[in-house]
Design an enzyme around this catalytic site. Sequence first.
Site, short mmCIF file in Angstrom:
data_model
loop_
_atom_site.label_atom_id
_atom_site.label_comp_id
_atom_site.label_asym_id
_atom_site.label_seq_id
_atom_site.Cartn_x
_atom_site.Cartn_y
_atom_site.Cartn_z
N TYR A 72 24.72 16.98 -39.15
CA TYR A 72 26.01 16.04 -38.97
C TYR A 72 26.16 15.38 -37.81
O TYR A 72 26.44 14.17 -37.96
CB TYR A 72 27.46 17.15 -38.91
CG TYR A 72 28.53 16.66 -39.01
CD1 TYR A 72 29.30 16.76 -40.25
CD2 TYR A 72 29.25 16.04 -37.69
CE1 TYR A 72 30.55 16.11 -40.21
CE2 TYR A 72 30.37 15.33 -37.98
CZ TYR A 72 31.15 15.36 -39.20
OH TYR A 72 32.24 14.79 -39.10
N PHE A 124 33.87 -14.13 -46.73
CA PHE A 124 33.64 -13.47 -48.20
C PHE A 124 35.10 -12.83 -48.43
O PHE A 124 35.74 -12.42 -47.69
CB PHE A 124 32.44 -12.32 -48.15
CG PHE A 124 32.37 -12.15 -49.58
CD1 PHE A 124 31.96 -12.84 -50.64
CD2 PHE A 124 32.43 -10.57 -49.79
CE1 PHE A 124 31.69 -12.11 -51.95
CE2 PHE A 124 32.43 -10.28 -51.16
CZ PHE A 124 31.88 -10.89 -52.25
N ASP A 125 35.31 -12.47 -49.79
CA ASP A 125 36.60 -12.09 -50.06
C ASP A 125 37.05 -10.64 -49.67
O ASP A 125 38.11 -10.57 -49.34
CB ASP A 125 36.74 -11.95 -51.87
CG ASP A 125 35.57 -10.97 -52.50
OD1 ASP A 125 34.97 -10.39 -51.80
OD2 ASP A 125 35.65 -10.86 -53.60
N ASP A 215 28.88 -12.34 -39.79
CA ASP A 215 28.65 -11.30 -41.20
C ASP A 215 27.26 -11.63 -41.59
O ASP A 215 27.05 -12.66 -42.15
CB ASP A 215 29.68 -11.88 -42.15
CG ASP A 215 29.50 -11.00 -43.43
OD1 ASP A 215 28.50 -10.51 -43.69
OD2 ASP A 215 30.59 -10.86 -44.28
N ALA A 217 25.18 -10.02 -44.03
CA ALA A 217 24.74 -9.33 -45.21
C ALA A 217 23.55 -9.93 -45.71
O ALA A 217 22.71 -9.31 -46.35
CB ALA A 217 26.12 -9.69 -46.15
N LYS A 258 22.49 -5.61 -49.53
CA LYS A 258 21.85 -7.00 -49.69
C LYS A 258 20.63 -7.15 -49.16
O LYS A 258 19.65 -6.51 -49.74
CB LYS A 258 22.55 -8.35 -49.30
CG LYS A 258 23.70 -8.47 -50.05
CD LYS A 258 25.18 -7.66 -49.85
CE LYS A 258 26.45 -8.05 -50.54
NZ LYS A 258 27.35 -7.15 -50.25
N HIS A 450 40.32 -10.05 -58.88
CA HIS A 450 39.27 -10.14 -59.85
C HIS A 450 38.80 -8.91 -60.38
O HIS A 450 38.10 -8.83 -61.55
CB HIS A 450 38.11 -11.14 -59.41
CG HIS A 450 37.81 -10.71 -57.86
ND1 HIS A 450 38.46 -10.95 -56.73
CD2 HIS A 450 36.69 -10.34 -57.67
CE1 HIS A 450 37.78 -10.61 -55.82
NE2 HIS A 450 36.37 -10.05 -56.21
N1 F0G Z 1 30.09 -10.00 -46.62
C1 F0G Z 1 29.33 -10.72 -47.63
C2 F0G Z 1 28.93 -12.05 -47.10
C3 F0G Z 1 29.30 -10.28 -48.90
O1 F0G Z 1 28.62 -10.82 -49.51
C4 F0G Z 1 29.71 -9.10 -49.23
C5 F0G Z 1 29.67 -8.16 -50.59
C6 F0G Z 1 30.52 -8.19 -47.82
C7 F0G Z 1 30.59 -8.75 -46.88
C8 F0G Z 1 31.07 -6.76 -48.48
O2 F0G Z 1 30.15 -5.90 -48.42
O3 F0G Z 1 30.19 -5.01 -50.84
O4 F0G Z 1 29.05 -3.87 -49.16
O5 F0G Z 1 31.39 -3.93 -48.99
N2 F0G Z 1 29.21 -9.04 -51.45
C9 F0G Z 1 29.15 -8.34 -52.75
C10 F0G Z 1 28.78 -9.46 -53.50
C11 F0G Z 1 29.97 -7.58 -53.29
O6 F0G Z 1 28.61 -9.41 -54.93
O7 F0G Z 1 28.61 -10.84 -53.37
P1 F0G Z 1 29.92 -4.34 -49.41
#
Ligand code: F0G
Length: 458
Positions: A72, A124-125, A215, A217, A258, A450
């Site tokens: 844990y 990102f969204d 960010d 990713a 990613k 979406h």
């Molecule tokens: N930031 C970026 C630039 C992303 O592309 C994503 C996710 C996230 C944050 C959020 O990360 O999914 O692990 O919670 N992008 C995916 C996509 C969902 O399809 O581009 P997550």
Amino acid sequence: MTKHPPEPFRIKVVEPIRLISHEQRVAAIQEAGYNVFSLKAEDIFIDLLTDSGTGAMSQRQWAGMMDGDESYAGAKSYYRLKKSVEDIFGFEHFVPAHQGRAAENILAAVMVKPGNQVPSNMHFDTTDANIRARGGRPVNLVIEEAFDPANLHPFKGNMDLLKLKAFIDETGRENIPLGMITVTNNAGGGQPVSMENIRSVAEIYHSYGIPFFIDAARYAENAFFIKLREPGYADKTPLEIAREMFSYADGFCMSAKKDAIVNIGGLLGVNDAALFQNISNELILREGFVSYGGLAGRDLDAIAIGLYEGLDEDYLSYRLGQTAYLAGLLRENGIGMIEPPGGHAIYVDAGAMLPQIPQAEFPGQSLVVEMYLEGGIRAVEIGSVMFAQPDPLTGEVVYPRLELVRLAIPRRVYTQSHMDYIAETLVKISKRADKLRGYKFTYAPELLRHFTARFQPL
Ligand code: F0G
């Protein structure tokens, strides 16, 4: 068309996929309310919905999972991940989280207050929504070139530095709890950000005392673009470049799904000890203890290994080469997209392909549905379904500047003949594009609509 470097791996385990009949596809998409998020994955032949969590792990990652320590607190897996994170990103403190948006949620919870504004090149969204969910406002300040699909600027993810300064002066430093930049810029076509831009953005934020977060990713793809395109970096390794990128920042949040090539996981790192204390408290409330953050020990090991595999030069040459190969096939056939192609995806210009469909009737959605019907391919709309929003003051709907369809390419999963099939499918559709019609919502939630919206063809 030059082919991309051969896959630097051979296939040891296979997962069957199959193309169901056209009739079955028609029934499946109807049942899904014309939203490909609601399709059953088994009804899809080639899945380009996302490159997130869909990569193939290596034998070393699978072996690492067997080594997972499920204690844990204080697991060996945590310390192995810590070593990788410190080596690559260099922040003093970090926590795992179950995925990127969980890290964003923690960050927003401890930093964003109602009325705050958070600038970035483009959020990102999920980042956008996490800031809004705390009463803040995300602000996108990417360079103008990003909105011109044909412009061949090598770093179309760059922040517009003049806009950023003007924005901070106008808004007031006290209303900006943190500033961000997304590498690569997913919402703007997977476009990279140059080292020079990252350095300048950091200088601007820091000159106002604003903490700077990346960010991260797709940090490895961004690092490789810097190596390929930015003077002075050709002889540096992606690892060295990544280290420099993060040396300018005060913290990072990251979806490990990613470039760490794992199926689940996220990271959040900072230098500030007091901020880290708040992050730890919030993490324990929402995700789990600081040494596992909502993941299993074995997941931490897979990330610890994947973070380096994502930075491997042979892998990155193949990865960016495969995307460029698909882009080349589409280009040869007159299909418009964001140029030059980014690392993880092709962004087809659906607005240009379907000029007869107005933004209010979702041209991108129309193309996405057609790709499924024609070839059993799942892509994702990145246009008005995702981003059109009523202006908070006037109530008038503000449309995004581009109507795109993203073909995201999972890592180490599909081969060159899959790329050929994807291109053939799109070419068939483009030849009868003038027959395609728009869509309307029959249901749409307020945030991140979406994912669960339902549609009806017009
Ligand atoms: N930031 C970026 C630039 C992303 O592309 C994503 C996710 C996230 C944050 C959020 O990360 O999914 O692990 O919670 N992008 C995916 C996509 C969902 O399809 O581009 P997550």
